[in-house]
Design an enzyme around this catalytic site. Structure first.
Site, PDB file in Angstrom:
ATOM      1  N   ARG A 105      41.189  33.421  36.100  1.00 23.58           N
ATOM      2  CA  ARG A 105      40.089  32.920  35.285  1.00 23.58           C
ATOM      3  C   ARG A 105      40.597  32.745  33.864  1.00 23.58           C
ATOM      4  NH1 ARG A 105      34.315  35.829  34.877  1.00 23.58           N
ATOM      5  NH2 ARG A 105      35.528  37.244  33.617  1.00 23.58           N
ATOM      6  N   THR A 109      37.617  29.679  28.807  1.00 19.08           N
ATOM      7  CA  THR A 109      36.627  28.793  29.443  1.00 19.08           C
ATOM      8  C   THR A 109      35.912  29.472  30.611  1.00 19.08           C
ATOM      9  OG1 THR A 109      38.229  27.970  31.047  1.00 19.08           O
ATOM     10  CG2 THR A 109      38.114  26.811  28.922  1.00 19.08           C
ATOM     11  N   ASP A 201      37.767  45.293  35.079  1.00 14.36           N
ATOM     12  CA  ASP A 201      38.638  44.265  35.645  1.00 14.36           C
ATOM     13  C   ASP A 201      39.257  44.790  36.939  1.00 14.36           C
ATOM     14  OD1 ASP A 201      41.128  42.771  36.216  1.00 14.36           O
ATOM     15  OD2 ASP A 201      40.605  41.695  34.384  1.00 14.36           O
ATOM     16  N   ASP A 204      43.178  44.656  37.310  1.00 11.34           N
ATOM     17  CA  ASP A 204      43.853  45.656  36.470  1.00 11.34           C
ATOM     18  C   ASP A 204      43.675  47.061  37.034  1.00 11.34           C
ATOM     19  OD1 ASP A 204      44.827  43.820  34.699  1.00 11.34           O
ATOM     20  OD2 ASP A 204      43.238  44.079  33.216  1.00 11.34           O
TER      21      ASP A 204
HETATM   22  C1  PRP Z   1      38.693  38.183  38.742  1.00 16.53           C
HETATM   23  C2  PRP Z   1      38.135  38.523  40.099  1.00 16.53           C
HETATM   24  C3  PRP Z   1      37.691  37.182  40.602  1.00 16.53           C
HETATM   25  C4  PRP Z   1      37.233  36.496  39.349  1.00 16.53           C
HETATM   26  C5  PRP Z   1      35.721  36.534  39.314  1.00 16.53           C
HETATM   27  O1  PRP Z   1      39.966  37.676  38.845  1.00 16.53           O
HETATM   28  O2  PRP Z   1      39.044  39.163  40.936  1.00 16.53           O
HETATM   29  O3  PRP Z   1      38.724  36.434  41.229  1.00 16.53           O
HETATM   30  O4  PRP Z   1      37.774  37.222  38.250  1.00 16.53           O
HETATM   31  O5  PRP Z   1      35.246  35.820  38.248  1.00 16.53           O
HETATM   32  P1  PRP Z   1      34.423  34.460  38.422  1.00 16.53           P
HETATM   33  O6  PRP Z   1      33.424  34.686  39.499  1.00 16.53           O
HETATM   34  O7  PRP Z   1      33.794  34.277  37.061  1.00 16.53           O
HETATM   35  O8  PRP Z   1      35.389  33.365  38.746  1.00 16.53           O
HETATM   36  P2  PRP Z   1      40.898  37.373  37.582  1.00 16.53           P
HETATM   37  O9  PRP Z   1      40.756  35.945  37.156  1.00 16.53           O
HETATM   38  O10 PRP Z   1      40.641  38.405  36.515  1.00 16.53           O
HETATM   39  O11 PRP Z   1      42.350  37.485  38.162  1.00 16.53           O
HETATM   40  P3  PRP Z   1      43.106  38.761  38.780  1.00 16.53           P
HETATM   41  O12 PRP Z   1      42.467  39.084  40.102  1.00 16.53           O
HETATM   42  O13 PRP Z   1      44.496  38.259  38.920  1.00 16.53           O
HETATM   43  O14 PRP Z   1      42.993  39.902  37.793  1.00 16.53           O
HETATM   44  N1  URA Z   2      36.497  39.839  37.081  1.00 15.89           N
HETATM   45  C1  URA Z   2      36.578  41.179  37.131  1.00 15.89           C
HETATM   46  O1  URA Z   2      37.606  41.728  37.552  1.00 15.89           O
HETATM   47  N2  URA Z   2      35.531  41.894  36.706  1.00 15.89           N
HETATM   48  C2  URA Z   2      34.412  41.322  36.234  1.00 15.89           C
HETATM   49  O2  URA Z   2      33.462  42.036  35.864  1.00 15.89           O
HETATM   50  C3  URA Z   2      34.335  39.919  36.194  1.00 15.89           C
HETATM   51  C4  URA Z   2      35.403  39.201  36.634  1.00 15.89           C
END
Ligand code: PRP
Ligand code: URA
Length: 210
Positions: A105, A109, A201, A204
């Site tokens: 994400r 944006t 997150d 993380d």
């Molecule tokens: C997080 C989560 C989802 C997304 C959700 O991933 O695991 O994939 O955000 O958000 P959305 O519904 O607004 O799209 P992130 O982009 O943080 O990547 P990661 O899993 O690599 O940490």
């Molecule tokens: N992605 C995450 O990992 N946590 C949130 O709360 C939203 C998006």
């Protein structure tokens, strides 16, 4: 709640989810709990799988037994955080194949950016379960489902741990043929697109990054 949304409110799942949410829970416990919840949720997500009659013989006598019809399942984690759900699901659907869709994400944006895609070759024949712990704005799930559809997938369902109401609505609107399975729908999104109260997150917390 919409009939295409199933909230799996089993006490074991809710208990484990509460421990995951706690800021004091470390990565090792967080990962283990996520795997356990994913396994428990899979039980419910696959409830409509078809059975057929098979003739077998027990040590006592012949009988007509019930077996799965041999449906081909594809599990598709959205990288990274979705990876934390795969092992638990594979424990109870060991024959499933696993596809990977890499999306992150954009923090400015909040739109998903694709960086990886590798899916099973017999995509049109499989029943796909897209998995990601967090459904926030819904952008990542909507994008992953669209990628699968563009490559020919016909049957897709979505399984998430925690959702914001905005994300659920967005997925239902964008993909009118998709059913969603969630352990809990939280209150809202904050200004940074994080789910409140959420668990922070997910990626993380699984991988110990920050
Ligand atoms: C997080 C989560 C989802 C997304 C959700 O991933 O695991 O994939 O955000 O958000 P959305 O519904 O607004 O799209 P992130 O982009 O943080 O990547 P990661 O899993 O690599 O940490
Ligand atoms: N992605 C995450 O990992 N946590 C949130 O709360 C939203 C998006």
């Amino acid at each position: 709640m919409n009939e295409r949304v199933t909230v799996i409110s089993h006490p074991l799942i809710q208990h484990k989810l509460s421990i995951m949410r706690d800021i004091n829970t470390g990565s090792k416990d967080f990962r283990e709990l996520l795997g356990e919840i994913a396994m428990l949720m899979t039980y419910e997500v696959t409830r409509d799988f078809q059975l057929e009659d098979i003739e077998i013989e027990t040590p006592i006598c012949k009988m007509t037994a019930r077996m799965l019809t041999g449906k081909k399942v594809g599990i598709v984690p959205i990288l990274r955080a979705g990876l934390g759900m795969v092992d638990g699901m594979m424990k109870i659907i060991p024959a499933a194949k696993v596809g990977h869709i890499g999306l992150y994400r954009d923090p400015a944006t909040l739109k998903p950016v694709e960086y990886y895609c590798k899916l099973p070759s017999d995509i049109t024949e499989r029943e796909f379960i897209v998995v990601d712990p967090m459904l926030a704005t819904g952008g990542s799930a909507i994008g992953a489902i669209q990628i699968l559809k563009d490559k020919g997938a016909k049957n897709i369902r979505l399984m998430c741990l925690i959702a914001a109401p905005e994300g659920v609505e967005a997925v239902l609107e964008a993909h009118k043929d998709i059913n969603i399975y969630i352990a809990h729908v939280d209150k809202m999104l904050n200004d940074h697109g994080y789910i409140v109260p959420g668990l922070g997150d997910a990626g993380d917390r699984i991988f110990g990054t920050k």
